[in-house]
Design a protein around this motif. Sequence first.
Motif, PDB file in Angstrom:
ATOM      1  N   ASN A   1     -17.473  -5.057   3.003  1.00  0.00           N
ATOM      2  CA  ASN A   1     -16.227  -4.294   3.116  1.00  0.00           C
ATOM      3  C   ASN A   1     -16.100  -3.331   1.931  1.00  0.00           C
ATOM      4  O   ASN A   1     -15.180  -3.450   1.128  1.00  0.00           O
ATOM      5  CB  ASN A   1     -15.040  -5.262   3.144  1.00  0.00           C
ATOM      6  CG  ASN A   1     -13.750  -4.598   3.601  1.00  0.00           C
ATOM      7  OD1 ASN A   1     -13.752  -3.462   4.089  1.00  0.00           O
ATOM      8  ND2 ASN A   1     -12.655  -5.272   3.423  1.00  0.00           N
TER       9      ASN A   1
ATOM     10  N   GLY B   1     -12.963  -2.279   0.119  1.00  0.00           N
ATOM     11  CA  GLY B   1     -11.845  -3.067   0.635  1.00  0.00           C
ATOM     12  C   GLY B   1     -11.536  -4.288  -0.215  1.00  0.00           C
ATOM     13  O   GLY B   1     -10.382  -4.647  -0.416  1.00  0.00           O
TER      14      GLY B   1
ATOM     15  N   ASN C   1     -16.836  -2.162   6.978  1.00  0.00           N
ATOM     16  CA  ASN C   1     -15.370  -2.169   6.868  1.00  0.00           C
ATOM     17  C   ASN C   1     -14.741  -2.500   8.217  1.00  0.00           C
ATOM     18  O   ASN C   1     -15.367  -2.331   9.265  1.00  0.00           O
ATOM     19  CB  ASN C   1     -14.865  -0.809   6.393  1.00  0.00           C
ATOM     20  CG  ASN C   1     -15.412  -0.431   5.042  1.00  0.00           C
ATOM     21  OD1 ASN C   1     -16.610  -0.153   4.910  1.00  0.00           O
ATOM     22  ND2 ASN C   1     -14.570  -0.441   4.044  1.00  0.00           N
TER      23      ASN C   1
END
Lengths: 321, 271, 547
Positions: free
Chosen positions: C182, C185, C235
Amino acid sequence: MGGKVTCTLGEVKQRADFIVYWGGNPAECHPRHFTKYTIMQKSKFLPRGRKDRTMVLVDIRETKSAKAADIFLQVRPGKDFELITILRALVKGRFVSDEQIAETGLSREAIDDLIARMKAAKFGCMFFGMGLSMTRGKHMNSAALLTLAAEMNAFTKFVAMPMRGHGNVTGADVIMRWQTGFPFGISFNRGYPRYNPGEFSTVDVLVRGDCDAAFIIGADPGATMPEPAIEHLKRVPTIVLDPHVTHTSRLSRVHITTAAQGISAPGTAYRMDEIPMPLKPALKSPYPTDEEVVRRINEAIANKPFWLPDGSQPQMINLQG
Amino acid sequence: MPTTFHLKRQPTVPLEAEVLSPDILGELSNSEIRALTVYHGKRQLPLGDFFDVEGERSTNLLLRGDLNKVRWIGRAMSKGTITVRGSVGMHLGAYMTGGRIVVHGNASDWIGAEMKNGFIHVHGNAGGQVGAAYRGSLAGMKNGMIVIDGSAGLEVGMRMRRGTIVVGGPARDFTGLQMKGGTIVLLAGAEIRTGAWMNRGTIISMKPLPLMPTFISSGAATPTFLPVYAQFLKPLGIHLPFRAAEGAYRLYSGDLSVSDKGEILVWQPAL
Amino acid sequence: MLRITGGKVYDPAHGIDGVVKDLFVDDHGRFTSSVEGGRTIDATGMIVFPGGVDVHTHVAGGAINFARAMTPEDHRRTQAFIRTKTRRSGLGGMAPTTFATGYLYAGMGWTTVNEAAVPVLSARHTHEELADIPIVDKTSLTLMANNEIMLDQMEKGEFERAKQVVAWYLWAAKSYGIKAVNPGGVAAWKWGKDAKQLSSPIEGYSKLTPGVIITQLARICDELNLPHPMHLHCNNLGVPGNISTTLETLKHLEGQRAHIAHSQYHAYGGDGWETICSETVQLAEYFNSHPGITTDAGAVVFGNTITITADGPWQHLLYKLTGRKWGNLDVENETGCGIVPYTYRPSNLVNAVQWAAGLELLLLIRDPWQVFLSTDHPNGGCFWRYPEIIELLMCADVRKECLKAIPDRVKSKITLAEIDREYTLGEIAIAMSAGPARALGLARKGNLGIGSDADLVIYEEDTNIQKMFGHPRYVIKAGEVVIEDGDIREAPQGREYLVKPACDPGTDEFMRPLFEDCYTMSFENYPVELERIEHPEIRDCSEATGK
């Protein structure tokens, strides 16, 4: 119990603008905590250091740590669990009466202010000590604070973690978990690990006299445990490994002096946030390390007949019925 | 004719004897019974080393002696009866799904833990975690009935989902902790934190209780289910008052930190 | 020394697809052309495969250990391994203990595992756990895509510096490769946020976007000559409609090597939980037209499991959706993890789509050298259930039976019902062994060629595929018979493969002040000492030695 929301100490250093110490006295018990990890640190996100952070101390009496606090909340002894439960309810917008709040020793204004600050924080961190985990309620007090931290994540970033006592408690917890699945309070009597605090935890086993031998490494139950536990240690063959001659040593059958971990014995310690730190001995010791002694005992045991009769196998308790 | 077990040798460390269950013993001969394995600490020994056994092939078991170090009696049983004359150890009737256990003596912790059905009656005192969930389990007893004439310890009915627990003497802290359903009747009240974090379920107390600050009072009335419930408990010798002339129950709802569907009813005798 | 005679051998790396031949193992545990003496195993009528290679699993370290703490009730109800003279005790279940992990993998014929997510700060812990996993050989991947020291360099446009930082970290962690989770993130989660748009700057940065992290990290991986491509968890994992993010990510990676982790979780259409559907056709098409990239399925099996991922935001969401227990641990500067126990149910619309999608990817991506068997253990399901997936891949009629259990309204959201393809044994050997070994760059694994490690599994042919693959007759690791007739015979220690990438000598001094600024331990104590690795095998990746 329900889970845990936590982080490593570097995260606290970097980001925590709101820090709570609950039931602990870091100024005296963890003397470098403020300076190394929490309120005194400057960071990329909190460049003014102390000025960018708020510290709240919650305890039943004013200790040295209160001097470092922005806000000191004196909770009535035995009311931590109730106070945290009230916070959980208020945070959810439930009603709690003035009288009920007053029972905790705090005023509604103080609690409302605390909640507002918690919700406004960018990153809140709650540390809890033995004032919470060892007083009436025990593990439920700890569970309460951990649950509050988890629920606060609906509003902002929040974590909680226990302040640890001496010795490598966290290390023991971590290793037990990976080898057995459980952190403590484990029985291997059936040839596989089983867990039940209260049934297999040390103080309970000793108080009830549930063991017929005791092997104590780097701990001193003879100094801290209730009388029935100490009496039982005297009754059964007790073996102690320790750099010092302790209270427990004095009532044991065998005491073996070993090198002090981290000072003359290498190894790994797990910090309170479970980060493994290598221990590099600075001094030499004439005594063997705990590891060496345990290895030699294991070797001697391996030369004896296996504890199970040939061909037999204990049964998992779950297989019955 | 019950199969009788007389403890002839006191265990020095806990004795795990989950074989003492009608489901296991019901079809076995006397010599087969005596040859079953019990765990004395880490040693596997024949049952006959600890018990004199009379009778066989019965789902009616009678145990005599100071059995307070004997654990897991009646584990997961589904039928039959166990009668204990003496004290008994932890995990009595844990995971049971049917049958009856009666103890003429004291019991230890975790009786009826995670039971699915069945009946347990302890004439003496019990320990903690009666009918409770084991650590980490999402639910405790799912049905069945546990009656304790004497006192009980901590976390009675912790996370229970359904069923009934009646305690005659005082209970300690955290009675009904995180309850999900079912009923706990406290004939002599309890110490602190009763109903803490309860989700649903009913706790009925004959004595005043120090309550959590997250319970709110909603008046004094006797809910309509109470007389029905009282009838249900009468054959067991348990008297639950409900007539207006005798008094009324004050109702508290909570635990507001978690839910408002839990209820605690505290009896207030008429003056 | 060992001889395996008369077995039907599958060695896809050498084009051998069910040929009866003999195999010979020397006393260094490698295949050789012939031996004198030693034991002979008569494998007549049996199937011989190279030992399984799990390219993406979570078996060791802080995150899985956290999961163990959260599930005592699972430990109580699971199969226990009872202590014997030669075997340690342990517990299986959703988060098996270390000794049990080795026994369970070996028991199934798996001989190499790749621990897919290691934060450098607790790498020492991971290596200690790996050392306690018997039998199997190991590799591990270091989490880099949210490493703030690296992100700061990328923000400044300092690509070369970023590359040195990565090289430094890989050796400090004593790892095998780069894991990206990710990108951006997890760093944003430290402020309670996420990074959902590849082209939007990340929380806390003004220019740096996830897209840039992806391209640059992939390039770094190639320039450092690492045997395994960047292993990427895209993501927007698990989010309805995330197929667009995944395809956009793949476009960022065009021209680079890449391995997409657990792609099942990244192949959804729709715009909400009600409209979620499988878009595996689109994703499979991309893989079918881009032969250079690989993926592992991340397939879901119905039942109880526990989800563990460095995707903190996703786990908080799962906690809010399910109300189950929630564990979260953010690791300074580097990453974090979130843990939520979960139950996949066929009656649950979303779970049914997920279950179908995992199988669809394995079936729609035509080249078995591109898509590998995994459940992202324990996220999609426990690794010891792989035989169930093998059966579903080989038997279209079993799939059709299972499809009957899922609600009708799911049928329009998936394509599994229309797929008739059945995996051959040779293709299974690729998906569970040869393919992952090649993707990991482990030349001596996943094949039965002369000089390769003698890790192999011998099955009794059975029409019951689950039984066949779940209960091998023999498992041999480095030439030693470790499993025979379901019994653990030996539990030798496995090896750990590490890489040593080229790293500028000045990087230490460059890193020191940056390190001291955001970490809370001393710089000298941070890198894992080589002495702590059990039986290390180091691959030098600097240019001079090439491969």
